[in-house]
Design a protein around this motif. Structure first.
Motif, PDB file in Angstrom:
ATOM      1  N   GLN A   4      -6.065   0.001  -0.225  1.00 29.17           N
ATOM      2  CA  GLN A   4      -5.464   1.302  -0.468  1.00 29.17           C
ATOM      3  C   GLN A   4      -6.477   2.238  -1.132  1.00 29.17           C
ATOM      4  O   GLN A   4      -7.205   1.835  -2.024  1.00 29.17           O
ATOM      5  N   LYS A   9      -1.076   4.701  -5.807  1.00 24.98           N
ATOM      6  CA  LYS A   9      -1.123   3.318  -5.337  1.00 24.98           C
ATOM      7  C   LYS A   9       0.308   2.804  -5.156  1.00 24.98           C
ATOM      8  O   LYS A   9       1.145   2.941  -6.052  1.00 24.98           O
ATOM      9  N   LYS A  11       3.335  -0.105  -4.283  1.00 26.55           N
ATOM     10  CA  LYS A  11       3.720  -1.507  -4.411  1.00 26.55           C
ATOM     11  C   LYS A  11       5.061  -1.692  -3.716  1.00 26.55           C
ATOM     12  O   LYS A  11       5.951  -0.843  -3.839  1.00 26.55           O
ATOM     13  N   GLY A  12       5.206  -2.800  -2.981  1.00 23.87           N
ATOM     14  CA  GLY A  12       6.462  -3.052  -2.290  1.00 23.87           C
ATOM     15  C   GLY A  12       6.284  -3.007  -0.789  1.00 23.87           C
ATOM     16  O   GLY A  12       5.163  -3.106  -0.272  1.00 23.87           O
ATOM     17  N   THR A  13       7.383  -2.851  -0.068  1.00 25.25           N
ATOM     18  CA  THR A  13       7.353  -2.886   1.395  1.00 25.25           C
ATOM     19  C   THR A  13       7.959  -1.625   1.979  1.00 25.25           C
ATOM     20  O   THR A  13       9.048  -1.184   1.574  1.00 25.25           O
ATOM     21  N   THR A  18       3.411  -4.186   3.730  1.00 26.21           N
ATOM     22  CA  THR A  18       3.603  -4.604   2.344  1.00 26.21           C
ATOM     23  C   THR A  18       2.409  -4.149   1.514  1.00 26.21           C
ATOM     24  O   THR A  18       1.255  -4.400   1.882  1.00 26.21           O
ATOM     25  N   PHE A  19       2.690  -3.479   0.402  1.00 26.04           N
ATOM     26  CA  PHE A  19       1.657  -2.987  -0.496  1.00 26.04           C
ATOM     27  C   PHE A  19       1.687  -3.834  -1.774  1.00 26.04           C
ATOM     28  O   PHE A  19       2.762  -4.107  -2.316  1.00 26.04           O
ATOM     29  N   TYR A  20       0.516  -4.260  -2.261  1.00 22.72           N
ATOM     30  CA  TYR A  20       0.474  -5.127  -3.431  1.00 22.72           C
ATOM     31  C   TYR A  20      -0.866  -4.975  -4.152  1.00 22.72           C
ATOM     32  O   TYR A  20      -1.835  -4.439  -3.604  1.00 22.72           O
ATOM     33  N   LYS A  21      -0.891  -5.480  -5.394  1.00 25.94           N
ATOM     34  CA  LYS A  21      -2.088  -5.379  -6.225  1.00 25.94           C
ATOM     35  C   LYS A  21      -2.663  -6.759  -6.462  1.00 25.94           C
ATOM     36  O   LYS A  21      -1.938  -7.715  -6.729  1.00 25.94           O
ATOM     37  N   THR A  22      -3.992  -6.905  -6.354  1.00 23.48           N
ATOM     38  CA  THR A  22      -4.690  -8.149  -6.635  1.00 23.48           C
ATOM     39  C   THR A  22      -5.873  -7.853  -7.548  1.00 23.48           C
ATOM     40  O   THR A  22      -6.121  -6.693  -7.913  1.00 23.48           O
ATOM     41  N   HIS A  26      -5.895  -2.611  -4.981  1.00 24.43           N
ATOM     42  CA  HIS A  26      -4.615  -2.390  -4.312  1.00 24.43           C
ATOM     43  C   HIS A  26      -4.800  -2.568  -2.808  1.00 24.43           C
ATOM     44  O   HIS A  26      -5.608  -1.876  -2.176  1.00 24.43           O
TER      45      HIS A  26
END
Length: 251
Positions: A4, A9, A11-13, A18-22, A26
């Motif tokens: 991203q 930024k 998060k979610g779907t 699906t958006f997520y943080k690691t 992002h």
């Protein structure tokens, strides 16, 4: 998998994305994959089920080993240590030449493959402690020891900027991977000055069960400190403290 960009930024779907943080930032990925019920029953996914079973076993083995060394790991581990250890445990399990695929385990594998594992890639023991040491596992007596001859700290320990003092730590661990239990003992020196004055000889003995038939591990590490107004503080909250498995006896 996509990264991203931009100020906002997510998060979610949203829809099939699906958006997520690691730890890598992002990210976003498209939903998909094979239905779980099909993987669980379709003969075509037999290898997948076997791999999943052994990966799960590796995860549990890594957890019990980490738990046994928790007293030292609290100040000496990086954010990806868990996944790195699980990957190493998979190699241990895959070395099992007795059990059928899907049922291979640590006991029948090669626990010795864990020797040299570094728990903190930000500060490795192999690039921090240059003083010669001898690690010994006496299975009959149930003692796991490390001996370090006198050394000059400033010459034999590569310390992070800001270090004024250090401590040598070690632990002996006897792990029953099947019962998920362990016996552990650990030792530490006093907080010593990181200077040009030679230390005394260091000998640490950690006792476990005598005549044990379980895998035995010796972990060795260094903790760094900074003295401020007469008080000792862990340097950068222990971010660069090295800890490694230096001797392993798998039996």
């Amino acid at each position: 998998m996509a990264r991203q960009k931009g100020i906002i930024k997510l998060k979610g779907t949203i829809g099939d994305i699906t958006f997520y943080k690691t730890q890598d930032g992002h990210l976003a990925r498209e939903k998909g994959g094979i239905d779980a019920s099909r993987i669980a029953s379709d003969p075509a996914f037999q290898r997948t089920r076997e791999n999943g079973s052994e990966f799960g076993r590796a995860g549990k083995a890594g957890k019990i080993l980490r738990t046994s060394l928790r007293a030292l790991l609290i100040n000496s581990a990086d954010g990806r240590m868990v996944s790195r250890l699980t990957q190493k445990m998979v190699k241990v399990i895959q070395a099992d030449t007795v059990s059928v695929r899907g049922m291979r385990n640590v006991i029948d594998g090669e626990a010795e493959l864990l020797q040299g594992f570094e728990f903190n890639i930000r500060g490795k023991l192999g690039t921090s402690l240059f003083a010669p040491f001898v690690g010994t596992i006496d299975r009959v007596a149930g003692t796991i020891t490390v001996d370090i001859a006198p050394f000059i700290p400033a010459n034999m320990i590569a310390a992070p900027t800001g270090t004024t003092h250090f401590k040598i730590i070690s632990a002996g661990s006897e792990v029953d991977f099947e019962a998920e239990t362990f016996v552990e003992a650990h030792s530490e020196t006093a907080i010593l000055p990181w200077d040009n004055v030679e230390t005394v000889a260091i000998s640490q003995e950690n006792a476990v069960t005598a005549a044990s038939t379980k895998p035995l591990f010796l972990a060795l590490g260094v903790e760094f400190y900074q003295e401020v107004n007469g008080q000792m503080y862990p340097l950068k909250n222990g971010a660069f403290n090295p800890l490694a498995l230096v001797t392993v006896s798998g039996l």
